[in-house]
Design an enzyme around this catalytic site. Structure first.
Site, PDB file in Angstrom:
ATOM      1  N   ASP A 226       9.262   2.773   1.603  1.00  0.00           N
ATOM      2  CA  ASP A 226       8.069   3.448   2.109  1.00  0.00           C
ATOM      3  C   ASP A 226       7.965   3.127   3.598  1.00  0.00           C
ATOM      4  OD1 ASP A 226       5.563   4.193   2.947  1.00  0.00           O
ATOM      5  OD2 ASP A 226       4.529   3.548   1.123  1.00  0.00           O
TER       6      ASP A 226
ATOM      7  N   PHE B  99       0.859  -1.192   0.000  1.00  0.00           N
ATOM      8  CA  PHE B  99       0.000   0.000   0.000  1.00  0.00           C
ATOM      9  C   PHE B  99       0.883   1.226   0.000  1.00  0.00           C
ATOM     10  CE2 PHE B  99      -2.353   3.486   1.946  1.00  0.00           C
ATOM     11  CZ  PHE B  99      -3.482   3.490   1.152  1.00  0.00           C
TER      12      PHE B  99
ATOM     13  N   LYS C 139       2.792   9.411   8.695  1.00  0.00           N
ATOM     14  CA  LYS C 139       1.947   9.076   9.849  1.00  0.00           C
ATOM     15  C   LYS C 139       2.428   9.611  11.213  1.00  0.00           C
ATOM     16  CE  LYS C 139      -0.797   5.324   8.027  1.00  0.00           C
ATOM     17  NZ  LYS C 139      -0.411   4.931   6.672  1.00  0.00           N
TER      18      LYS C 139
END
Ligand SMILES: *Cc1c(COP(=O)(O)O)cnc(C)c1O
Length: 389
Positions: free
Chosen positions: A216, A129, A245
């Site tokens: 990532d 993702f 995040k």
């Protein structure tokens, strides 16, 4: 609740949370919850952290936004702090994870163009993702989130995760491959943890073929796995790493860090963001990062992660409902042998906030400041629910 004015992107909401303090949250009826989700790996320092509140107040009383036409002192300060922690050379600040990945993808393409590869390919992985924008959605290896959004961008190939042999073949057959983009642990994909030396092998492979290794770390970064970046477990440095995040503990900020040749790709006019790197978010994120490192939360996350795994194994291993328990630091997955969709509501009724991803995986992303007692409470609530399935 009246959600009539909102687009239906998120499905039914779990609760109406109105207040937080440390690792606890409260809903509008005054019910208290133990937070084992951190707003999806965002609030690593928990809620209403005094240091974060102080940084917010300081900057709110100073300057919120001026644009990147001007020097921004907190942006420079956060950049130097992240450079020091990461071993990378330079940073571009964005407002989200997807945007940080967009910057990484653009770096790879511009790098390829400079090398004379005009139609470059980035290899990404099944089950990955990378975000919801068109380029990051193209990079994502999950048909559930991609269905209905064709046409996608060209220049992406998906390879099986944790399978170096197949990746080698793909790279050998495709001279246009310019970069490999990968999560050190697949978060949304179900807490999929590759072999210990996976990143080392990817590093060697990328060196051998002059490819950029793009990590990532939007979910795995900022202390989540017990190192500031997960690649620090492997003793390597990537060419590009993205994070977001947990970087702002709730303020929207992402970062794309690059090293060596990749750090020199962007020149004035190549990339930008109106909000990215603004004084407010960077001043607060600088304090967040300082707390993560200086309050010994990396070591704590490592130890607490081991505790969770040990206790979950003691309570759950051997149960037919449980397929696998896996985790690194405070990124923990309990894969059930059946759909886990009912667990979120059951846990909520017992005062615990958790998440389910990939259908059958209970995902725990507790704040880095969680205590051993709170961890034990989390284990006992979940164990009770799972045993009764
Ligand atoms: C959450 C996430 C993203 C997307 O970040 P946004 O801030 O939602 O755009 C990208 N990659 C990974 C690994 C993530 O966990």
């Amino acid at each position: 609740m009246d959600q009539s004015a909102l687009m239906d992107t998120y499905g039914p909401r779990i609760a109406k949370l109105v207040k937080g303090d440390g690792c606890y949250l409260w809903d509008d009826e005054g019910n208290q919850y133990l937070d084992a989700l951190s707003g999806i790996a965002v609030c690593g320092l928990g809620h209403k952290h005094p240091g974060v509140t102080e940084a917010i107040t300081e900057q709110a009383n100073t300057l919120l936004h001026i644009s990147n036409l001007f020097q921004i002192e907190p942006q420079e300060r956060l950049g130097r702090r992240l450079r020091e922690i990461s071993g990378m050379d330079k940073v571009f600040f964005s407002n989200s994870g997807a945007e940080a990945n967009e910057a990484a993808i653009k770096i790879a393409r511009k790098y390829a163009n400079k090398k004379g590869v005009l139609d470059p390919i980035i290899v990404t992985f099944n089950g990955s993702f990378h975000g919801r924008t068109m380029a990051t959605l193209t990079a994502t290896g999950n048909s559930k989130v991609k269905d209905g959004f064709a046409p996608f961008l060209s220049g992406f190939i998906h390879a099986p995760y944790n399978d170096v042999a197949t990746l080698k073949t793909i790279i050998k057959c495709n001279p246009r491959v310019i970069a490999v983009m990968v999560e050190p642990i697949q978060g949304e994909g179900g807490i999929n943890i590759p072999a210990d030396n996976y990143l080392n092998e990817l590093r060697s492979l990328c060196d051998e073929h002059d490819l950029l290794l793009i990590l990532d770390e939007i979910q795995t970064g900022n202390g989540r796995t017990g190192r500031f970046f997960s690649y620090q477990w492997n003793g390597i440095t990537p060419d590009v790493v993205t994070t977001a995040k947990g970087l702002g503990n709730g303020l929207p900020i992402g970062a794309c860090l690059a090293k060596g040749k990749a750090a020199e790709v962007f020149q004035p006019g190549n990339h930008g963001s109106t909000f990215g790197g603004n004084p407010f978010c960077t001043h607060v994120a600088d304090r967040v990062v300082q707390h993560i490192v200086e309050d010994d939360l990396l070591a704590h996350a490592e130890k607490l992660g081991e505790f969770y795994l040990q206790r979950f194994n003691e309570e759950l291993s051997g149960l037919s409902q449980v397929k696998e328990i896996r985790g690194k630091g405070l990124l923990i997955g309990i894969e059930l042998s059946q759909p886990a969709s009912t667990i979120v509501a059951q846990a909520k009724d017992k005062g615990l906030i958790v998440n389910v991803t990939s259908g059958s995986v209970i995902r725990l992303l507790p704040p880095l400041v969680t205590t051993f007692d709170q961890a034990e409470q989390t284990v006992s609530i979940l164990a009770e629910i799972i045993k009764a399935l």
